[in-house]
Every structure is written in structure tokens, then in C-alpha cells.
Design a protein around this motif. Structure first.
Motif, PDB file in Angstrom:
ATOM      1  N   ARG A  31       0.833  -1.203   0.000  1.00  0.00           N
ATOM      2  CA  ARG A  31       0.000   0.000   0.000  1.00  0.00           C
ATOM      3  C   ARG A  31       0.869   1.255   0.000  1.00  0.00           C
ATOM      4  NH1 ARG A  31      -5.181   1.162   3.916  1.00  0.00           N
ATOM      5  NH2 ARG A  31      -5.581   3.283   3.191  1.00  0.00           N
ATOM      6  N   THR A  48      -4.278   2.441  -9.459  1.00  0.00           N
ATOM      7  CA  THR A  48      -5.397   2.760  -8.567  1.00  0.00           C
ATOM      8  C   THR A  48      -6.211   1.515  -8.254  1.00  0.00           C
ATOM      9  OG1 THR A  48      -5.507   5.019  -9.411  1.00  0.00           O
ATOM     10  CG2 THR A  48      -7.469   4.183  -8.294  1.00  0.00           C
ATOM     11  N   LYS A  49      -6.467   0.705  -9.265  1.00  0.00           N
ATOM     12  CA  LYS A  49      -7.232  -0.534  -9.050  1.00  0.00           C
ATOM     13  C   LYS A  49      -6.468  -1.498  -8.147  1.00  0.00           C
ATOM     14  CE  LYS A  49     -10.010  -0.546 -13.269  1.00  0.00           C
ATOM     15  NZ  LYS A  49     -10.297  -1.249 -14.521  1.00  0.00           N
ATOM     16  N   GLU A  52      -6.690  -0.261  -4.597  1.00  0.00           N
ATOM     17  CA  GLU A  52      -8.009  -0.549  -4.009  1.00  0.00           C
ATOM     18  C   GLU A  52      -8.121  -2.020  -3.601  1.00  0.00           C
ATOM     19  OE1 GLU A  52     -10.284   1.639  -3.017  1.00  0.00           O
ATOM     20  OE2 GLU A  52      -8.795   3.115  -3.666  1.00  0.00           O
ATOM     21  N   ARG A  53      -7.569  -2.902  -4.408  1.00  0.00           N
ATOM     22  CA  ARG A  53      -7.587  -4.334  -4.058  1.00  0.00           C
ATOM     23  C   ARG A  53      -6.762  -4.588  -2.804  1.00  0.00           C
ATOM     24  NH1 ARG A  53      -5.292  -6.748  -9.097  1.00  0.00           N
ATOM     25  NH2 ARG A  53      -5.259  -8.649  -7.883  1.00  0.00           N
ATOM     26  N   LYS A  55      -6.180  -2.380  -0.377  1.00  0.00           N
ATOM     27  CA  LYS A  55      -6.936  -1.834   0.749  1.00  0.00           C
ATOM     28  C   LYS A  55      -8.044  -2.799   1.181  1.00  0.00           C
ATOM     29  CE  LYS A  55      -6.314   3.098  -0.258  1.00  0.00           C
ATOM     30  NZ  LYS A  55      -7.017   4.334  -0.678  1.00  0.00           N
ATOM     31  N   GLN A  56      -8.742  -3.371   0.209  1.00  0.00           N
ATOM     32  CA  GLN A  56      -9.813  -4.330   0.515  1.00  0.00           C
ATOM     33  C   GLN A  56      -9.240  -5.556   1.218  1.00  0.00           C
ATOM     34  OE1 GLN A  56     -13.183  -4.153   0.130  1.00  0.00           O
ATOM     35  NE2 GLN A  56     -13.313  -6.153   1.125  1.00  0.00           N
TER      36      GLN A  56
END
Length: 112
Positions: A31, A48-49, A52-53, A55-56
Motif C-alpha cells: 500500500r 489505482t485498481k 483498491e484491491r 486496501k480491501q
């Protein structure tokens, strides 16, 4: 060699707890890289994608660890849950290796 007579909760604590900590550590590093560096080889949208993955996955790992701790290690995690985390980390490691390789190449070129 570890004692093969460990109870199931002891075995879970011995294996799962460090694994969850490893996931937390490596997702945090990934991250940080994705938030602080511009990775031209990925492109903004792809980076960005991926962020986000990550972070999830961090949220999922944190939730799993909280449940594990709340049940004093009585709850395991299904392999179907662990494998996507492992695959995502493998992808992040490849991105980080490529970034480091490109950085080293740029430094060598600057030194020439």
C-alpha cells in the motif's frame, strides 16, 4: 521440530497468527509503495485498481485477525479466503520487484 501433539487451537495459533501478521505487513508495504510512487509501467488506472484491491485485502485480513483474536484462536480461515490474498501479494511483489529494477537502472544511467 514442533510437537505433533498440539491441540487444534494451539496449532492454529502457531500457524495462522504469524500468517495473518505477515499478510498485514506485506499489504502495508504494498500500500505504501502504491500510494507514494508513480509506477509508469502500470498506468494510473491500473495502479489505482491495484491499490483498491490491497486496501480491501487489508480490511479482510484485519477482520480475520480480529475474529481470530476474539475467539482466542478457536476459528480458522478457509483456504478459499487465503489464496486470493496470497495471489494478490504475489502480484504486489512482482510490481515492487519491477519498480526496484527500474529504479536501479535509472540510478545506473544517471551514474554513467
Amino acid at each position: 521440530m514442533q510437537d505433533s501433539n498440539l491441540s487444534e487451537p494451539e496449532l492454529l495459533k502457531t500457524i495462522l497468527q504469524p500468517l495473518l501478521e505477515d499478510f498485514q505487513y506485506w499489504f502495508a508495504r504494498s500500500r505504501t509503495l502504491l500510494e507514494t510512487e508513480q509506477l509508469d509501467f502500470l498506468g494510473v488506472q491500473e495502479q489505482t485498481k491495484l491499490l483498491e484491491r490491497v486496501k480491501q485485502a487489508q480490511e479482510e485480513v484485519n477482520t480475520a485477525k480480529m475474529l481470530f483474536n476474539a475467539t482466542q484462536g478457536q476459528v480458522g480461515i478457509d483456504m478459499a479466503t487465503l489464496m486470493p490474498w496470497h495471489q494478490l501479494l504475489s502480484e504486489c511483489w512482482k510490481v515492487a520487484m519491477r519498480f526496484r529494477t527500474e529504479q536501479a537502472t535509472l540510478q545506473q544511467q544517471d551514474g554513467i
